[in-house]
Design a protein around this motif. Structure first.
Motif, PDB file in Angstrom:
ATOM      1  N   HIS A 180      -4.364  21.979 -22.669  1.00  0.00           N
ATOM      2  CA  HIS A 180      -3.099  21.295 -22.893  1.00  0.00           C
ATOM      3  C   HIS A 180      -2.991  20.728 -24.305  1.00  0.00           C
ATOM      4  O   HIS A 180      -1.892  20.605 -24.848  1.00  0.00           O
ATOM      5  CB  HIS A 180      -2.900  20.185 -21.856  1.00  0.00           C
ATOM      6  CG  HIS A 180      -2.317  20.689 -20.571  1.00  0.00           C
ATOM      7  ND1 HIS A 180      -2.358  19.968 -19.394  1.00  0.00           N
ATOM      8  CD2 HIS A 180      -1.667  21.854 -20.281  1.00  0.00           C
ATOM      9  CE1 HIS A 180      -1.764  20.665 -18.435  1.00  0.00           C
ATOM     10  NE2 HIS A 180      -1.345  21.804 -18.950  1.00  0.00           N
ATOM     11  N   LEU A 220       0.149  21.523 -26.754  1.00  0.00           N
ATOM     12  CA  LEU A 220       0.989  20.532 -27.453  1.00  0.00           C
ATOM     13  C   LEU A 220       1.218  20.935 -28.903  1.00  0.00           C
ATOM     14  O   LEU A 220       2.309  20.754 -29.439  1.00  0.00           O
ATOM     15  CB  LEU A 220       0.319  19.151 -27.400  1.00  0.00           C
ATOM     16  CG  LEU A 220       0.420  18.371 -26.100  1.00  0.00           C
ATOM     17  CD1 LEU A 220      -0.463  17.142 -26.161  1.00  0.00           C
ATOM     18  CD2 LEU A 220       1.873  17.963 -25.832  1.00  0.00           C
ATOM     19  N   ASP A 221       0.181  21.456 -29.542  1.00  0.00           N
ATOM     20  CA  ASP A 221       0.249  21.743 -30.970  1.00  0.00           C
ATOM     21  C   ASP A 221       0.731  23.155 -31.269  1.00  0.00           C
ATOM     22  O   ASP A 221       1.143  23.435 -32.397  1.00  0.00           O
ATOM     23  CB  ASP A 221      -1.133  21.546 -31.602  1.00  0.00           C
ATOM     24  CG  ASP A 221      -1.636  20.122 -31.410  1.00  0.00           C
ATOM     25  OD1 ASP A 221      -0.789  19.217 -31.334  1.00  0.00           O
ATOM     26  OD2 ASP A 221      -2.858  19.936 -31.314  1.00  0.00           O
ATOM     27  N   ARG A 233       5.312  16.679 -21.222  1.00  0.00           N
ATOM     28  CA  ARG A 233       4.544  16.312 -22.420  1.00  0.00           C
ATOM     29  C   ARG A 233       3.642  15.122 -22.128  1.00  0.00           C
ATOM     30  O   ARG A 233       2.539  15.016 -22.672  1.00  0.00           O
ATOM     31  CB  ARG A 233       5.491  15.991 -23.580  1.00  0.00           C
ATOM     32  CG  ARG A 233       6.186  17.220 -24.138  1.00  0.00           C
ATOM     33  CD  ARG A 233       6.837  16.924 -25.468  1.00  0.00           C
ATOM     34  NE  ARG A 233       5.874  16.602 -26.521  1.00  0.00           N
ATOM     35  CZ  ARG A 233       5.214  17.505 -27.231  1.00  0.00           C
ATOM     36  NH1 ARG A 233       5.362  18.800 -26.970  1.00  0.00           N
ATOM     37  NH2 ARG A 233       4.383  17.125 -28.178  1.00  0.00           N
ATOM     38  N   MET A 243       0.521  16.526 -20.457  1.00  0.00           N
ATOM     39  CA  MET A 243      -0.301  17.246 -21.428  1.00  0.00           C
ATOM     40  C   MET A 243      -1.023  16.279 -22.366  1.00  0.00           C
ATOM     41  O   MET A 243      -2.185  16.477 -22.717  1.00  0.00           O
ATOM     42  CB  MET A 243       0.565  18.228 -22.210  1.00  0.00           C
ATOM     43  CG  MET A 243       1.137  19.344 -21.346  1.00  0.00           C
ATOM     44  SD  MET A 243       2.325  20.411 -22.208  1.00  0.00           S
ATOM     45  CE  MET A 243       1.196  21.353 -23.256  1.00  0.00           C
ATOM     46  N   LYS A 244      -0.349  15.221 -22.777  1.00  0.00           N
ATOM     47  CA  LYS A 244      -0.972  14.226 -23.658  1.00  0.00           C
ATOM     48  C   LYS A 244      -2.106  13.496 -22.948  1.00  0.00           C
ATOM     49  O   LYS A 244      -3.145  13.203 -23.549  1.00  0.00           O
ATOM     50  CB  LYS A 244       0.078  13.230 -24.148  1.00  0.00           C
ATOM     51  CG  LYS A 244       1.031  13.798 -25.194  1.00  0.00           C
ATOM     52  CD  LYS A 244       2.036  12.751 -25.643  1.00  0.00           C
ATOM     53  CE  LYS A 244       2.953  13.297 -26.720  1.00  0.00           C
ATOM     54  NZ  LYS A 244       3.962  12.295 -27.161  1.00  0.00           N
TER      55      LYS A 244
END
Length: 367
Positions: A107, A111-112, A273, A276-277
């Motif tokens: 994850h 994100l990136d 998000r 995922m963070k």
């Protein structure tokens, strides 16, 4: 789904944002149309109708049908390049060659990076692509299961799907061709597989390391089945997964994984998000784990002893089954013998009683 298609057709400017690599797909379609044009130029008489101008830049319904058929038969090969790229990205996140990527890395990269690696934890679990058995590494995405999962099928319909190729099929096919039988001896399998290669890094292949745990597990499978290994069973599938962790998917027990596409699964297939963070924040602990030895990280923690044979092995009798059958046979024999003796005893008593009565009657008669 149908509603999504309707929205995209209504606003085609959204297509490049929604469909990954849309530009490359359009280029592929144009290439198929140009291939048809080239065929018409090369074989104008055989591929065009009488009176039709092969140099015309217009296409008939039959032409369009031919292009669509060509796209359908060759699109999987075109899309496989995307599968190869995705696999390379995941292998880079697996320096220990376990065939697994910590969910935090998965994850964190999602994100990136671009559209990849955004599936939710729940969806990964239901797909059978999440390993939660390791106390050291925590939740891990199984590379081969993820790549072959329904979430990576670019085309999904009721009777037709375009998904990533199953690389384990060629591995098993080579074993089948060499063994030449549904059951194989341990020594022959080890010798054969030891000379094969598995992708360990993006641009490097190595023979699988079979000494130790993998050899022990294969011998145990043979013991379970009377001395040889069934090639078409869940236990051997597990063994292949750990021998070729980037090519062979982990075989779950029947009914433990779904094949739902993201559209069928619903909105919960995509991670938020926030989710995922939260997973990505655990990356520092995963970096510590990478300094440990592969054996210390319980790399085979997902192994389970349950067998499921997917071919006809009716001639096999596993040791535990043989013991139970023998015990049951002995019990039945004992019961039959007991019933027989009981009947003999009853018959004997009946005969003695009859003789006694007859003897008594005779006495009475003659007195």
């Amino acid at each position: 789904d149908a509603e999504g298609i309707r929205v995209l057709l209504g606003n085609q400017s959204m297509i490049p944002e929604i469909i990954p690599h849309w530009g490359e797909i359009v280029g592929f379609l144009h290439g198929e149309a140009k291939a048809l044009q080239f065929q018409r130029l090369q074989k104008a008489r055989s591929l065009t109708r009488p009176g039709h101008n092969a140099l015309a830049h217009r296409f008939s319904f039959e032409d369009a049908h031919q292009v669509v058929g060509s796209v359908r038969s060759s699109f999987a090969s075109f899309w496989e390049s995307e599968c190869i790229t995705m696999k390379a990205s995941l292998i880079e996140m697996d320096p220990l060659n376990t065939g697994r990527v910590p969910l935090s890395k998965f994850h964190g990269t999602g994100l990136d990076a671009e559209w990849r690696f955004g599936e939710s934890e729940a969806y990964l679990r239901d797909l059978g692509a999440l390993d939660e058995t390791s106390t050291w590494r925590g939740k891990q995405v199984i590379i081969a299961n993820y790549i072959q999962g329904a979430s990576n099928c670019i085309v999904g319909a009721e009777h037709y799907s375009v998904c990533c190729a199953n690389e384990c099929e060629s591995v098993l096919a080579e074993i089948e061709a060499t063994i030449g039988a549904p059951l194989g001896p341990v020594s022959e399998i080890l010798s054969l597989v030891g000379n094969m290669t598995s992708q360990t890094t993006v641009d490097h292949d190595d023979p699988p390391k079979l000494a130790g745990a993998l050899t022990d597990q294969l011998e145990q499978i043979a013991v379970t089945h009377g001395g040889k290994v069934p090639l078409h069973g869940r236990l051997f599938g597990q063994w292949l997964h750990y021998a070729f962790p980037h090519e062979c998917a982990f075989p779950h027990k029947a009914g433990n994984a779904v094949t739902s596409t993201p559209g069928q699964y619903g909105e919960d297939s995509i991670a938020s998000r926030k989710e995922m963070k939260e997973h990505a924040a655990q990356g520092s602990f995963d970096a510590f784990n990478e300094t440990m030895d592969k054996q210390e990280l319980e790399w085979m923690s997902q192994w389970s002893p349950e067998e499921e044979l997917i071919a006809d092995y009716s001639e096999l009798q596993t040791p535990w089954l043989t013991g139970r059958v023998a015990a049951l046979g002995g019990m039945v024999s004992f019961l039959v013998l007991g019933v027989g003796l009981l009947r003999v005893a009853k018959a004997t008593r009946g005969s003695m009683a009859l003789d006694s009565d007859m003897h008594s009657d005779c006495k009475t008669h003659f007195v």
